[in-house]
Scaffold this motif. Structure first.
Motif, PDB file in Angstrom:
ATOM      1  N   ALA B 130      17.944 -18.929 -14.747  1.00  0.00           N
ATOM      2  CA  ALA B 130      17.456 -20.164 -15.368  1.00  0.00           C
ATOM      3  C   ALA B 130      18.181 -20.426 -16.681  1.00  0.00           C
ATOM      4  CB  ALA B 130      15.947 -20.079 -15.589  1.00  0.00           C
ATOM      5  N   ALA B 131      18.640 -19.364 -17.335  1.00  0.00           N
ATOM      6  CA  ALA B 131      19.343 -19.513 -18.617  1.00  0.00           C
ATOM      7  C   ALA B 131      20.644 -20.287 -18.456  1.00  0.00           C
ATOM      8  CB  ALA B 131      19.617 -18.142 -19.222  1.00  0.00           C
ATOM      9  N   LEU B 132      21.235 -20.179 -17.263  1.00  0.00           N
ATOM     10  CA  LEU B 132      22.537 -20.819 -17.041  1.00  0.00           C
ATOM     11  C   LEU B 132      22.458 -22.336 -17.145  1.00  0.00           C
ATOM     12  CD1 LEU B 132      23.875 -18.657 -14.056  1.00  0.00           C
ATOM     13  CD2 LEU B 132      24.334 -18.383 -16.493  1.00  0.00           C
ATOM     14  N   GLU B 133      21.254 -22.879 -17.047  1.00  0.00           N
ATOM     15  CA  GLU B 133      21.087 -24.331 -17.136  1.00  0.00           C
ATOM     16  C   GLU B 133      20.769 -24.802 -18.546  1.00  0.00           C
ATOM     17  OE1 GLU B 133      21.982 -25.653 -14.395  1.00  0.00           O
ATOM     18  OE2 GLU B 133      21.931 -23.708 -13.411  1.00  0.00           O
ATOM     19  N   GLN B 134      20.708 -23.857 -19.487  1.00  0.00           N
ATOM     20  CA  GLN B 134      20.306 -24.236 -20.841  1.00  0.00           C
ATOM     21  C   GLN B 134      21.479 -24.226 -21.790  1.00  0.00           C
ATOM     22  OE1 GLN B 134      16.564 -22.489 -22.159  1.00  0.00           O
ATOM     23  NE2 GLN B 134      16.361 -21.601 -20.127  1.00  0.00           N
ATOM     24  N   ARG B 135      21.715 -25.322 -22.464  1.00  0.00           N
ATOM     25  CA  ARG B 135      22.838 -25.452 -23.397  1.00  0.00           C
ATOM     26  C   ARG B 135      22.779 -24.359 -24.462  1.00  0.00           C
ATOM     27  NH1 ARG B 135      23.219 -27.500 -28.205  1.00  0.00           N
ATOM     28  NH2 ARG B 135      21.113 -28.337 -28.058  1.00  0.00           N
ATOM     29  N   ARG B 136      21.578 -24.066 -24.952  1.00  0.00           N
ATOM     30  CA  ARG B 136      21.477 -23.102 -26.037  1.00  0.00           C
ATOM     31  C   ARG B 136      21.772 -21.676 -25.571  1.00  0.00           C
ATOM     32  NH1 ARG B 136      16.047 -23.654 -28.709  1.00  0.00           N
ATOM     33  NH2 ARG B 136      16.860 -21.993 -30.016  1.00  0.00           N
ATOM     34  N   PHE B 137      21.585 -21.429 -24.304  1.00  0.00           N
ATOM     35  CA  PHE B 137      22.002 -20.121 -23.789  1.00  0.00           C
ATOM     36  C   PHE B 137      23.500 -19.967 -23.930  1.00  0.00           C
ATOM     37  CE2 PHE B 137      22.682 -16.359 -21.446  1.00  0.00           C
ATOM     38  CZ  PHE B 137      23.790 -16.576 -20.648  1.00  0.00           C
ATOM     39  N   TRP B 138      24.246 -21.026 -23.578  1.00  0.00           N
ATOM     40  CA  TRP B 138      25.706 -20.942 -23.645  1.00  0.00           C
ATOM     41  C   TRP B 138      26.196 -20.800 -25.080  1.00  0.00           C
ATOM     42  CZ3 TRP B 138      28.002 -19.402 -19.542  1.00  0.00           C
ATOM     43  CH2 TRP B 138      27.467 -19.708 -18.300  1.00  0.00           C
ATOM     44  N   GLU B 139      25.457 -21.359 -26.032  1.00  0.00           N
ATOM     45  CA  GLU B 139      25.789 -21.140 -27.442  1.00  0.00           C
ATOM     46  C   GLU B 139      25.637 -19.667 -27.785  1.00  0.00           C
ATOM     47  OE1 GLU B 139      23.382 -23.774 -29.767  1.00  0.00           O
ATOM     48  OE2 GLU B 139      24.218 -25.572 -28.811  1.00  0.00           O
ATOM     49  N   ALA B 140      24.569 -19.051 -27.280  1.00  0.00           N
ATOM     50  CA  ALA B 140      24.361 -17.614 -27.513  1.00  0.00           C
ATOM     51  C   ALA B 140      25.451 -16.801 -26.818  1.00  0.00           C
ATOM     52  CB  ALA B 140      22.978 -17.191 -27.001  1.00  0.00           C
ATOM     53  N   PHE B 141      25.818 -17.207 -25.628  1.00  0.00           N
ATOM     54  CA  PHE B 141      26.865 -16.521 -24.870  1.00  0.00           C
ATOM     55  C   PHE B 141      28.178 -16.547 -25.644  1.00  0.00           C
ATOM     56  CE2 PHE B 141      28.376 -14.731 -20.950  1.00  0.00           C
ATOM     57  CZ  PHE B 141      29.656 -15.223 -20.744  1.00  0.00           C
ATOM     58  N   GLU B 142      28.540 -17.724 -26.162  1.00  0.00           N
ATOM     59  CA  GLU B 142      29.793 -17.843 -26.921  1.00  0.00           C
ATOM     60  C   GLU B 142      29.713 -17.042 -28.214  1.00  0.00           C
ATOM     61  OE1 GLU B 142      30.902 -21.956 -27.333  1.00  0.00           O
ATOM     62  OE2 GLU B 142      31.837 -21.938 -25.349  1.00  0.00           O
ATOM     63  N   HIS B 143      28.563 -17.077 -28.847  1.00  0.00           N
ATOM     64  CA  HIS B 143      28.353 -16.286 -30.056  1.00  0.00           C
ATOM     65  C   HIS B 143      28.582 -14.800 -29.772  1.00  0.00           C
ATOM     66  CE1 HIS B 143      26.301 -14.530 -33.544  1.00  0.00           C
ATOM     67  NE2 HIS B 143      25.581 -13.840 -32.685  1.00  0.00           N
ATOM     68  N   CYS B 144      28.082 -14.321 -28.657  1.00  0.00           N
ATOM     69  CA  CYS B 144      28.240 -12.907 -28.301  1.00  0.00           C
ATOM     70  C   CYS B 144      29.682 -12.571 -27.924  1.00  0.00           C
ATOM     71  CB  CYS B 144      27.275 -12.537 -27.176  1.00  0.00           C
ATOM     72  SG  CYS B 144      25.542 -12.507 -27.716  1.00  0.00           S
ATOM     73  N   LEU B 145      30.361 -13.499 -27.298  1.00  0.00           N
ATOM     74  CA  LEU B 145      31.781 -13.269 -27.007  1.00  0.00           C
ATOM     75  C   LEU B 145      32.571 -13.158 -28.304  1.00  0.00           C
ATOM     76  CD1 LEU B 145      32.679 -15.660 -24.030  1.00  0.00           C
ATOM     77  CD2 LEU B 145      32.597 -13.177 -23.997  1.00  0.00           C
ATOM     78  N   ASP B 146      32.204 -13.989 -29.278  1.00  0.00           N
ATOM     79  CA  ASP B 146      32.878 -13.972 -30.580  1.00  0.00           C
ATOM     80  C   ASP B 146      32.749 -12.627 -31.274  1.00  0.00           C
ATOM     81  OD1 ASP B 146      32.199 -17.417 -31.558  1.00  0.00           O
ATOM     82  OD2 ASP B 146      33.890 -16.491 -30.515  1.00  0.00           O
TER      83      ASP B 146
END
Lengths: 61, 208
Positions: B130-146
């Protein structure tokens, strides 16, 4: 290698399984550990999700 | 199929083009893609900037058959190739990365105790899809990649996001396959921990 492995080794096997085929012995040791360890079962699921999310990341709008 | 303008056009003013914000939103992903190939931040930013300008100029040619991200990436690839040629001839310094040496296992000791048990038990993530549909999840994902070290970030991106073969990645990075696997393992552990802390963990979930 013994019949089973610890979490440190199990997590390594779970990760490397995405890169190469595990040997029969590795698979057996890993499964033996997963049967007993919910933490590593969680890690296994999480790795699967990371893999899925990464692929989606490539093409999402 | 986009036909890139052969001559220099004046840049499109960002505020007048309605698609600007949408295209601009892909900048972090494109930067990550460029960094993975070029390994030089300055060159990567240049490639992305040229890509975004070209995209704005050529947006009329985007038919929507692929995702916008896929289309932008295809433009970026041209820019990256151009700059790769320049990188080889002009590079005056070699970017030195920590994390390439696989002999140092100290980071594993932070995650596992002397008996090889998790110091912090991975939690059960409920309905992660369900997280994959949330914009803010992807912000967290990018933050973690950083937060990953540069080498780990590049290798993880090429392997997991782009789906490249390990052998090719190792060759590019000048490391052995087993070094590669260690780097990937470390990246996955780091990413997992970061996402649990920032998104999936109970505290993070309550805070949202």
């Amino acid at each position: 290698m013994g019949d089973s492995v610890n979490c440190r080794e199990a997590s390594r096997l779970l990760s490397v399984a995405y890169e190469r085929r595990l040997t029969a012995q590795e698979l057996q040791s890993l499964q033996g550990h997963l049967d007993k360890c919910f933490m590593c079962r969680n890690f296994d699921s999480q790795l699967r999700f990371l893999h899925q999310a990464s692929q989606r990341f490539r093409t999402k709008d | 199929m986009l036909r890139l303008q052969p001559k220099k056009m004046p840049p499109v003013a960002p505020t007048t083009d309605p698609r600007f914000a949408e295209i601009e939103g892909h900048r972090p992903y494109l930067l990550r893609y460029a960094l993975a190939q070029l390994r030089d931040r300055g060159l990567a930013e240049e490639a992305v900037q040229e890509c975004l300008l070209a995209a704005l100029e050529g947006i009329g040619g985007f038919g929507g058959k692929s995702s916008l991200r896929t289309w932008l990436t295809s433009i970026l690839r041209f820019k990256v190739v151009d700059l790769q040629r320049r990188a080889v001839s002009e590079r005056s310094h070699v970017e030195f990365d920590e994390g390439i040496a696989a002999d140092d296992d100290g980071w594993l000791d932070e995650l596992f105790d002397a008996s090889g048990h998790w110091r912090q038990a991975p939690q059960a993530w409920s309905n992660p899809e369900a997280a994959l549909e949330q914009r803010r999840f992807w912000e967290a994902f990018e933050h973690c990649l950083d937060k990953l070290p540069p080498a780990g970030s590049r290798v993880f991106f090429k392997r997991e996001v782009l789906g490249e073969e390990t052998e090719a990645i190792c060759k590019d990075e000048g490391i052995t396959p087993s070094n590669c696997w260690v780097i990937l393992h470390r990246a996955r552990l780091g990413l997992r921990a970061c996402l649990e802390k920032n998104w999936f963990g109970k505290e993070a979930a309550l805070g949202r």
